[in-house]
Design a protein around this motif. Structure first.
Motif, PDB file in Angstrom:
ATOM      1  N   ALA A 267      23.711  22.324  13.019  1.00  0.00           N
ATOM      2  CA  ALA A 267      25.127  22.049  12.791  1.00  0.00           C
ATOM      3  C   ALA A 267      25.618  22.703  11.502  1.00  0.00           C
ATOM      4  O   ALA A 267      26.711  23.279  11.459  1.00  0.00           O
ATOM      5  CB  ALA A 267      25.377  20.541  12.760  1.00  0.00           C
TER       6      ALA A 267
ATOM      7  N   VAL B  46      25.980  26.447  12.030  1.00  0.00           N
ATOM      8  CA  VAL B  46      27.223  26.760  12.745  1.00  0.00           C
ATOM      9  C   VAL B  46      28.424  26.625  11.800  1.00  0.00           C
ATOM     10  O   VAL B  46      29.324  27.477  11.802  1.00  0.00           O
ATOM     11  CB  VAL B  46      27.387  25.862  13.995  1.00  0.00           C
TER      12      VAL B  46
ATOM     13  N   VAL C 124      31.131  29.506  10.879  1.00  0.00           N
ATOM     14  CA  VAL C 124      32.582  29.324  11.050  1.00  0.00           C
ATOM     15  C   VAL C 124      33.310  29.703   9.761  1.00  0.00           C
ATOM     16  O   VAL C 124      34.304  30.435   9.786  1.00  0.00           O
ATOM     17  CB  VAL C 124      32.910  27.866  11.461  1.00  0.00           C
TER      18      VAL C 124
ATOM     19  N   VAL D   2      38.078  23.672  12.189  1.00  0.00           N
ATOM     20  CA  VAL D   2      37.135  23.967  13.278  1.00  0.00           C
ATOM     21  C   VAL D   2      35.810  23.240  13.038  1.00  0.00           C
ATOM     22  O   VAL D   2      35.228  22.659  13.963  1.00  0.00           O
ATOM     23  CB  VAL D   2      36.918  25.493  13.424  1.00  0.00           C
ATOM     24  N   GLN D   3      35.342  23.232  11.799  1.00  0.00           N
ATOM     25  CA  GLN D   3      34.099  22.524  11.484  1.00  0.00           C
ATOM     26  C   GLN D   3      34.226  21.032  11.789  1.00  0.00           C
ATOM     27  O   GLN D   3      33.300  20.428  12.351  1.00  0.00           O
ATOM     28  CB  GLN D   3      33.744  22.701  10.013  1.00  0.00           C
TER      29      GLN D   3
ATOM     30  N   TRP E 209      36.106  19.572  13.976  1.00  0.00           N
ATOM     31  CA  TRP E 209      36.066  19.405  15.429  1.00  0.00           C
ATOM     32  C   TRP E 209      34.650  19.579  15.975  1.00  0.00           C
ATOM     33  O   TRP E 209      34.234  18.849  16.882  1.00  0.00           O
ATOM     34  CB  TRP E 209      37.026  20.381  16.099  1.00  0.00           C
ATOM     35  N   LEU E 210      33.920  20.537  15.430  1.00  0.00           N
ATOM     36  CA  LEU E 210      32.552  20.759  15.907  1.00  0.00           C
ATOM     37  C   LEU E 210      31.641  19.576  15.569  1.00  0.00           C
ATOM     38  O   LEU E 210      30.862  19.129  16.425  1.00  0.00           O
ATOM     39  CB  LEU E 210      31.985  22.058  15.323  1.00  0.00           C
ATOM     40  N   TRP E 211      31.730  19.064  14.346  1.00  0.00           N
ATOM     41  CA  TRP E 211      30.948  17.881  13.991  1.00  0.00           C
ATOM     42  C   TRP E 211      31.356  16.700  14.866  1.00  0.00           C
ATOM     43  O   TRP E 211      30.494  15.956  15.354  1.00  0.00           O
ATOM     44  CB  TRP E 211      31.127  17.532  12.512  1.00  0.00           C
TER      45      TRP E 211
ATOM     46  N   GLY F  80      32.582  16.747  17.869  1.00  0.00           N
ATOM     47  CA  GLY F  80      32.011  16.982  19.197  1.00  0.00           C
ATOM     48  C   GLY F  80      30.534  16.664  19.245  1.00  0.00           C
ATOM     49  O   GLY F  80      30.034  16.080  20.219  1.00  0.00           O
ATOM     50  N   LEU F  81      29.827  17.029  18.187  1.00  0.00           N
ATOM     51  CA  LEU F  81      28.400  16.715  18.120  1.00  0.00           C
ATOM     52  C   LEU F  81      28.171  15.206  18.141  1.00  0.00           C
ATOM     53  O   LEU F  81      27.301  14.720  18.870  1.00  0.00           O
ATOM     54  CB  LEU F  81      27.791  17.322  16.850  1.00  0.00           C
TER      55      LEU F  81
END
Length: 150
Positions: free
Chosen positions: A12, A15, A19, A65-66, A68-70, A72-73
């Protein structure tokens, strides 16, 4: 479970770094592209304002964006069932605000700490980039931009 948690956290963070690197590279390309044009046609304060807005928007987009990615994880891992809670937790964690009103389970709680550590470093990266870009824009604008009296 600890090694799985550390492996997931490492992926994570990798990624998140990619980003922010992408946002930084887009910013560098964009500033290199437009700065000569802006400094030729606009006074230094206007150039600085434009560069500041562009830089902030692009770099902050990387942080969004980060988040949202966290989030989602956390949903994929089953820590949260709704997006709003996951986004809220991720935002207060990555910004190191950390209210503590929502917490991760014991199985994944190290992820929150690692997200916060990642956030500190990546917000520091953003600050450094903003300063570097604004200093470059100011120097270029001072040397080539028309004066306000023109």
């Amino acid at each position: 479970m600890l090694f799985l948690e550390l492996a997931v956290a490492t992926a994570a963070v990798a990624v998140a770094i990619l980003v922010q690197l992408a946002a930084t590279l887009v910013l560098a390309y964009r500033v290199r592209q437009v700065l000569p044009v802006w400094t030729k046609h606009h006074p230094a304060p206007k150039v600085l304002a434009r560069v500041a807005l562009t830089a902030f928007a692009l770099l902050f987009l990387g942080h969004i964006v980060q988040i949202w990615l966290w989030a989602g994880l956390y949903i994929v891992l089953g820590e949260f069932t709704d997006l709003e809670t996951a986004l809220y937790f991720s935002t207060v964690t990555i910004s190191t605000l950390g209210y503590g009103d929502i917490v991760l389970s014991q199985d994944w709680r190290l992820l929150g700490a690692i997200e916060a550590a990642s956030g500190i470093l990546l917000f520091g990266w953003t600050t450094a980039m903003l300063v570097a870009v604004l200093m470059r824009a100011w120097q270029d604008a001072q040397s080539t931009a028309p004066s306000l009296e023109s």
